[in-house]
Write a protein that holds these residues in place. Structure first.
Motif, PDB file in Angstrom:
ATOM      1  N   ASP A  65      47.066  -1.895  42.819  1.00  0.00           N
ATOM      2  CA  ASP A  65      46.029  -2.575  43.589  1.00  0.00           C
ATOM      3  C   ASP A  65      46.553  -3.824  44.299  1.00  0.00           C
ATOM      4  OD1 ASP A  65      46.405  -4.038  41.300  1.00  0.00           O
ATOM      5  OD2 ASP A  65      44.275  -4.281  40.813  1.00  0.00           O
ATOM      6  N   SER A  66      47.860  -4.068  44.209  1.00  0.00           N
ATOM      7  CA  SER A  66      48.486  -5.156  44.976  1.00  0.00           C
ATOM      8  C   SER A  66      49.007  -4.580  46.288  1.00  0.00           C
ATOM      9  CB  SER A  66      49.635  -5.780  44.190  1.00  0.00           C
ATOM     10  OG  SER A  66      50.723  -4.866  44.084  1.00  0.00           O
ATOM     11  N   PRO A  67      49.195  -5.412  47.329  1.00  0.00           N
ATOM     12  CA  PRO A  67      49.693  -4.876  48.600  1.00  0.00           C
ATOM     13  C   PRO A  67      51.018  -4.123  48.460  1.00  0.00           C
ATOM     14  CG  PRO A  67      48.838  -7.085  48.914  1.00  0.00           C
ATOM     15  CD  PRO A  67      48.834  -6.837  47.436  1.00  0.00           C
ATOM     16  N   ALA A  68      51.966  -4.721  47.739  1.00  0.00           N
ATOM     17  CA  ALA A  68      53.259  -4.048  47.563  1.00  0.00           C
ATOM     18  C   ALA A  68      53.098  -2.776  46.743  1.00  0.00           C
ATOM     19  CB  ALA A  68      54.256  -4.987  46.884  1.00  0.00           C
ATOM     20  N   GLY A  69      52.306  -2.843  45.665  1.00  0.00           N
ATOM     21  CA  GLY A  69      52.089  -1.676  44.827  1.00  0.00           C
ATOM     22  C   GLY A  69      51.435  -0.537  45.585  1.00  0.00           C
ATOM     23  N   ILE A 102      62.722  -2.857  51.481  1.00  0.00           N
ATOM     24  CA  ILE A 102      61.334  -2.738  51.035  1.00  0.00           C
ATOM     25  C   ILE A 102      61.170  -3.415  49.674  1.00  0.00           C
ATOM     26  CG2 ILE A 102      61.749  -0.461  50.008  1.00  0.00           C
ATOM     27  CD1 ILE A 102      58.884   0.283  50.685  1.00  0.00           C
ATOM     28  N   ILE A 103      62.242  -3.446  48.899  1.00  0.00           N
ATOM     29  CA  ILE A 103      62.262  -4.184  47.632  1.00  0.00           C
ATOM     30  C   ILE A 103      63.347  -5.246  47.754  1.00  0.00           C
ATOM     31  CG2 ILE A 103      62.545  -4.047  45.134  1.00  0.00           C
ATOM     32  CD1 ILE A 103      61.778  -1.095  45.316  1.00  0.00           C
ATOM     33  N   TYR A 104      62.935  -6.475  48.057  1.00  0.00           N
ATOM     34  CA  TYR A 104      63.897  -7.551  48.285  1.00  0.00           C
ATOM     35  C   TYR A 104      64.034  -8.440  47.056  1.00  0.00           C
ATOM     36  CZ  TYR A 104      66.282 -11.482  50.470  1.00  0.00           C
ATOM     37  OH  TYR A 104      67.179 -12.463  50.765  1.00  0.00           O
ATOM     38  N   ARG A 105      62.899  -8.820  46.479  1.00  0.00           N
ATOM     39  CA  ARG A 105      62.909  -9.654  45.273  1.00  0.00           C
ATOM     40  C   ARG A 105      62.671  -8.771  44.051  1.00  0.00           C
ATOM     41  NH1 ARG A 105      60.133 -12.194  49.276  1.00  0.00           N
ATOM     42  NH2 ARG A 105      60.962 -14.205  49.989  1.00  0.00           N
ATOM     43  N   PRO A 106      63.165  -9.184  42.883  1.00  0.00           N
ATOM     44  CA  PRO A 106      62.949  -8.380  41.672  1.00  0.00           C
ATOM     45  C   PRO A 106      61.466  -8.142  41.425  1.00  0.00           C
ATOM     46  CG  PRO A 106      64.561 -10.108  41.257  1.00  0.00           C
ATOM     47  CD  PRO A 106      63.979 -10.389  42.615  1.00  0.00           C
ATOM     48  N   LEU A 107      61.123  -6.902  41.063  1.00  0.00           N
ATOM     49  CA  LEU A 107      59.730  -6.559  40.788  1.00  0.00           C
ATOM     50  C   LEU A 107      59.321  -7.026  39.398  1.00  0.00           C
ATOM     51  CD1 LEU A 107      59.618  -2.908  42.167  1.00  0.00           C
ATOM     52  CD2 LEU A 107      58.742  -4.972  43.265  1.00  0.00           C
ATOM     53  N   GLU A 108      58.167  -7.641  39.306  1.00  0.00           N
ATOM     54  CA  GLU A 108      57.623  -8.028  38.008  1.00  0.00           C
ATOM     55  C   GLU A 108      56.652  -6.981  37.483  1.00  0.00           C
ATOM     56  OE1 GLU A 108      55.937 -11.896  38.302  1.00  0.00           O
ATOM     57  OE2 GLU A 108      57.849 -12.874  38.781  1.00  0.00           O
ATOM     58  N   ASP A 109      56.096  -6.188  38.397  1.00  0.00           N
ATOM     59  CA  ASP A 109      55.159  -5.141  37.993  1.00  0.00           C
ATOM     60  C   ASP A 109      55.028  -4.146  39.140  1.00  0.00           C
ATOM     61  OD1 ASP A 109      53.031  -6.016  39.875  1.00  0.00           O
ATOM     62  OD2 ASP A 109      52.968  -7.778  38.565  1.00  0.00           O
ATOM     63  N   LEU A 110      54.309  -3.069  38.888  1.00  0.00           N
ATOM     64  CA  LEU A 110      54.012  -2.063  39.913  1.00  0.00           C
ATOM     65  C   LEU A 110      52.511  -1.776  39.896  1.00  0.00           C
ATOM     66  CD1 LEU A 110      56.962   0.490  39.796  1.00  0.00           C
ATOM     67  CD2 LEU A 110      56.182  -0.803  41.771  1.00  0.00           C
ATOM     68  N   GLN A 111      51.727  -2.802  40.058  1.00  0.00           N
ATOM     69  CA  GLN A 111      50.278  -2.654  40.067  1.00  0.00           C
ATOM     70  C   GLN A 111      49.834  -2.053  41.400  1.00  0.00           C
ATOM     71  OE1 GLN A 111      48.141  -6.156  38.756  1.00  0.00           O
ATOM     72  NE2 GLN A 111      49.907  -6.854  37.562  1.00  0.00           N
TER      73      GLN A 111
END
Length: 371
Positions: free
Chosen positions: A81-85, A70-79
């Protein structure tokens, strides 16, 4: 019956797919949430998408076990309102943990690639396509009073010791005499403080995979009657077992490549499959590898396979295979969904005796559609 804890669920899962057999730098393990809680329901999924998260919330799931990170690439943020967030926020809000078993599940005996080979009907003694991990063996030597010989021996075997090739419960046992003198602060099982004791004991020698040494030692200590257990661990040059991704086996009989492609479509419920090679060519020895298998074509050729069944073959890799006279069937990455039922069935058995329920995700996560 009580619920299994998250730690217990994963301990059972890792008996099937130990983390140490994963490929280097693979994104596996707990990626979100906590395992330090009771697990009422486990959901087994290929991917963790918005649809899977909604399913988990609706079904009251506490833990998702998935194949793809579910987390494959390093996260730059945890917003949020983004699909991943939004996905992460939903799972955290509902206290749903996510654990990933990827290439360790690919390489595992009974894992993804064995399930794929079984579904295709491959036989003749399956070989590993590409070895990624070879386990080292250790020699475990334990000294135990004759009265508890069998008890300790059984504990060692139950902890994974004593396997040599196709043989289990392997050990060598030598009777002898042990001496010891308890100190004033000791609480001896046999003897008394300040008195030299002579006891009939057995020296047990067996082998244990390096990854199971501590587990075997703890089992010995638990089963052993002595306050202080005498044991030795020796390095040896023997190798226990090799693990790898992909499998190579034989079809029941020689068939045409086109027939095999039709069989692949039927087995995995595909609308279409891409094929490299003349459809009339004869094939029998098949390599199969879940996921993206293009870089393993050379391994399949060296294994003597007639065709590689895999997913995500790019144009230039297909051209290279065609030039080499090697056949490919690109069945798509999503055929790995076979792991959902396989892992769920395994876990249901492994958690028998607990109240924890194991379910298979019904959400469709394949991003592609045939039109």
């Amino acid at each position: 019956m009580s619920y299994a804890t998250g730690l217990t669920v994963i301990e059972r899962l890792e008996r099937l797919a130990p983390k140490h057999i994963a490929m280097p730098n693979d994104r596996i393990g707990l990626q979100l949430g906590t395992l330090k809680k009771d697990i009422r329901k486990v959901l087994v999924a290929l991917d963790v998408t918005e649809e899977v998260a909604d399913e988990a919330v609706l079904e009251g799931v506490d833990l998702i076990i998935a194949h793809h990170a579910i987390i494959y690439r390093p996260l730059e943020d945890l917003q949020s309102d983004s699909p991943a967030g939004q996905l992460y926020a939903k799972l955290i809000k509902h206290d749903i943990a996510v654990y990933i078993a990827h290439t360790n599940l690919d390489a595992a005996e009974g894992g993804v690639n064995d399930l794929l080979a079984e579904a295709l009907g491959l036989r003749g003694g399956l070989d590993v396509l590409k070895v990624v991990h070879t386990e080292k063996l250790k020699k475990l030597v334990v000294f135990v009073p004759q009265t508890h010989h069998q008890q300790v021996l059984d504990a060692m075997f139950a902890a994974g010791a004593g396997h040599i090739g196709d043989y289990s419960n392997c050990s060598f046992n030598i009777a002898g005499e042990a001496t010891f003198m308890p100190s004033d602060s000791a609480q001896p099982f046999i003897g008394e403080a300040g008195v030299l004791e002579r006891v009939a004991e057995v020296r047990i020698e067996t082998v244990v995979p390096e990854s199971l040494v501590q587990q075997a030692v703890q089992a010995v200590i638990k089963a052993h009657p002595y306050e202080e257990v005498a044991y030795d661990i020796y390095p040896i040059d023997h190798e226990a077992k090799s693990y790898g991704i992909g499998r190579v086996g034989l079809l029941p009989s020689v068939i045409q490549l086109g027939e095999l492609a039709g069989h692949v479509k039927a087995v995995f419920g595909l609308d279409a499959a891409r094929v490299v090679g003349e459809l009339e060519r004869a094939v029998r020895k098949v390599a199969v590898l879940g996921g993206s298998g293009g870089k393993f074509i050379g391994d399949a050729i060296r294994a003597g396979a007639d065709v590689l069944v895999t997913g995500d073959i790019d144009y230039h890799t297909a051209q290279d295979a065609r030039a080499a006279g090697f056949a490919l069937i690109d069945a798509g990455h999503h055929i790995e969904q076979i792991m959902k039922q396989g892992v769920a069935s395994y876990l249901a058995g492994a958690l028998a005796g607990t109240a924890t329920e194991v379910a298979v995700s019904q959400a469709v996560t394949d991003p592609f559609r045939s039109v």
